[in-house]
Motif scaffolding. Sequence first.
Motif, PDB file in Angstrom:
ATOM      1  N   VAL A  42      53.701 -14.573 -20.331  1.00 48.52           N
ATOM      2  CA  VAL A  42      54.103 -13.172 -20.204  1.00 48.52           C
ATOM      3  C   VAL A  42      52.893 -12.303 -19.871  1.00 48.52           C
ATOM      4  N   LEU A  43      53.072 -11.401 -18.952  1.00 50.65           N
ATOM      5  CA  LEU A  43      52.077 -10.356 -18.744  1.00 50.65           C
ATOM      6  C   LEU A  43      52.741  -9.005 -18.929  1.00 50.65           C
ATOM      7  N   GLN A  44      52.140  -8.194 -19.774  1.00 53.84           N
ATOM      8  CA  GLN A  44      52.691  -6.864 -20.064  1.00 53.84           C
ATOM      9  C   GLN A  44      51.660  -5.840 -19.615  1.00 53.84           C
ATOM     10  N   SER A  45      52.101  -4.785 -18.956  1.00 52.76           N
ATOM     11  CA  SER A  45      51.137  -3.787 -18.488  1.00 52.76           C
ATOM     12  C   SER A  45      51.762  -2.406 -18.409  1.00 52.76           C
ATOM     13  N   GLN A  46      50.886  -1.391 -18.485  1.00 51.91           N
ATOM     14  CA  GLN A  46      51.354  -0.033 -18.233  1.00 51.91           C
ATOM     15  C   GLN A  46      50.239   0.809 -17.667  1.00 51.91           C
ATOM     16  N   VAL A  47      50.656   1.880 -17.021  1.00 53.40           N
ATOM     17  CA  VAL A  47      49.731   2.790 -16.363  1.00 53.40           C
ATOM     18  C   VAL A  47      49.737   4.117 -17.111  1.00 53.40           C
ATOM     19  N   TYR A  48      48.561   4.700 -17.261  1.00 50.71           N
ATOM     20  CA  TYR A  48      48.447   6.043 -17.842  1.00 50.71           C
ATOM     21  C   TYR A  48      47.754   6.951 -16.831  1.00 50.71           C
ATOM     22  N   GLY A  49      47.959   8.253 -17.017  1.00 49.03           N
ATOM     23  CA  GLY A  49      47.225   9.210 -16.191  1.00 49.03           C
ATOM     24  C   GLY A  49      48.064   9.703 -15.038  1.00 49.03           C
ATOM     25  N   ILE A  60      45.065  -0.227 -26.156  1.00 49.34           N
ATOM     26  CA  ILE A  60      46.032   0.853 -25.910  1.00 49.34           C
ATOM     27  C   ILE A  60      45.433   2.207 -26.305  1.00 49.34           C
ATOM     28  N   ALA A 106      43.152   3.088 -23.552  1.00 49.97           N
ATOM     29  CA  ALA A 106      43.912   3.479 -22.361  1.00 49.97           C
ATOM     30  C   ALA A 106      44.488   4.887 -22.514  1.00 49.97           C
ATOM     31  N   VAL A 121      44.513   4.898 -15.453  1.00 50.08           N
ATOM     32  CA  VAL A 121      44.262   3.756 -16.326  1.00 50.08           C
ATOM     33  C   VAL A 121      45.371   2.726 -16.192  1.00 50.08           C
ATOM     34  N   LEU A 122      44.990   1.466 -16.118  1.00 50.98           N
ATOM     35  CA  LEU A 122      45.960   0.391 -16.252  1.00 50.98           C
ATOM     36  C   LEU A 122      45.553  -0.490 -17.413  1.00 50.98           C
ATOM     37  N   GLN A 123      46.487  -0.707 -18.314  1.00 52.18           N
ATOM     38  CA  GLN A 123      46.227  -1.537 -19.500  1.00 52.18           C
ATOM     39  C   GLN A 123      47.154  -2.732 -19.431  1.00 52.18           C
ATOM     40  N   SER A 124      46.639  -3.908 -19.745  1.00 57.03           N
ATOM     41  CA  SER A 124      47.499  -5.099 -19.670  1.00 57.03           C
ATOM     42  C   SER A 124      47.047  -6.166 -20.648  1.00 57.03           C
ATOM     43  N   GLN A 125      47.998  -7.027 -20.989  1.00 59.37           N
ATOM     44  CA  GLN A 125      47.645  -8.203 -21.771  1.00 59.37           C
ATOM     45  C   GLN A 125      48.604  -9.345 -21.483  1.00 59.37           C
TER      46      GLN A 125
END
Lengths: 183, 183
Positions: free
Chosen positions: A34-41, B20, B23, B34-38
């Motif tokens: 699994v890869l989980q990601s999100q963008v901020y900004g 997080i 981020a 910003v992109l944060q992932s795991q």
Amino acid sequence: MRKEIRIAGSGGQGIISASIILAEASGIYDGKNVLQSQVYGAAARGEMSKADVIISDEEINFPEVRIPDVLIALTQDAYDEFTKFLKRDSIVILDEFYVYHLDDKLKNFPFSITKTSVDITGRQISANIVALGILSGLTGIVTLEALKRAVVERFKNRSEPNIKALEKGYELGTKEAINGKTF
Amino acid sequence: MRKEIRIAGSGGQGIISASIILAEASGIYDGKNVLQSQVYGAAARGEMSKADVIISDEEINFPEVRIPDVLIALTQDAYDEFTKFLKRDSIVILDEFYVYHLDDKLKNFPFSITKTSVDITGRQISANIVALGILSGLTGIVTLEALKRAVVERFKNRSEPNIKALEKGYELGTKEAINGKTF
């Protein structure tokens, strides 16, 4: 099997929490990669919130969600923005209270997500968990058992209402299950 | 400016929470993209936990951490695994209690991260927050003010010990600041 799921809504709807619970359920308890990601900004476009989860039986080599197989849209803004990026077979799980202008060319699956959260827990805040239950019941991409374990791990002694929200979502999703949940 | 930060350690060290918070601090309060992932599952290599944050002034077009500019390593296993993927100028912030075999060819920055957490809060659990303070003081990639706001947003009425952990980390980082924090 490789499925890309995008969860999108507004700031306070627990979008990122939902995506992490889904990622942990699939990655830790269902044994997937699994890869989980999100963008901020600025890229997150103001008040909108979105998070992506890729679930795969194989190692994930190109870990960017490009075209989701499943979009979960909890607001009209999220629906309008992210239905731009779907393939022909993609499905859209949507909250029928907040999303009312639908594009008929899409495979829309409307559910009373937020209302169910209020009915079950007395609060809107578990709508994200209801949505995960629906995802499981409707598509079989993640198992209910794995979601339960991830919810318990995250909420500890505050798990009970969330487990109920999850089970109710699963029940709603199962009624509309796609090909006996082999999406 | 575009910096890629990898935070790595073992399961219970709050790696994902730290990433997080970083981020949110950069994306919401410092106004960056910003992109944060795991990754979860087999790809996460057993007990090891890692999470990646890309912070950029520009839109992020290739959102996969390939070669971190900064590696924060909280265990020897994490150090051994992830120092394989660094460039010549990458720096490594490490916990000198848990990481004791160092590769002298790397730009190592040892700090007493976990011990500081215990000294300040009585528990090891805020080591991840100490590490974020160090990152800010040492490199200036994220501001202390933005980190504080993200910590308050996350921990609400349990913020106070974490703010202290953050400030102490910042103080430790500042003493070793790279080029007056223009890394």
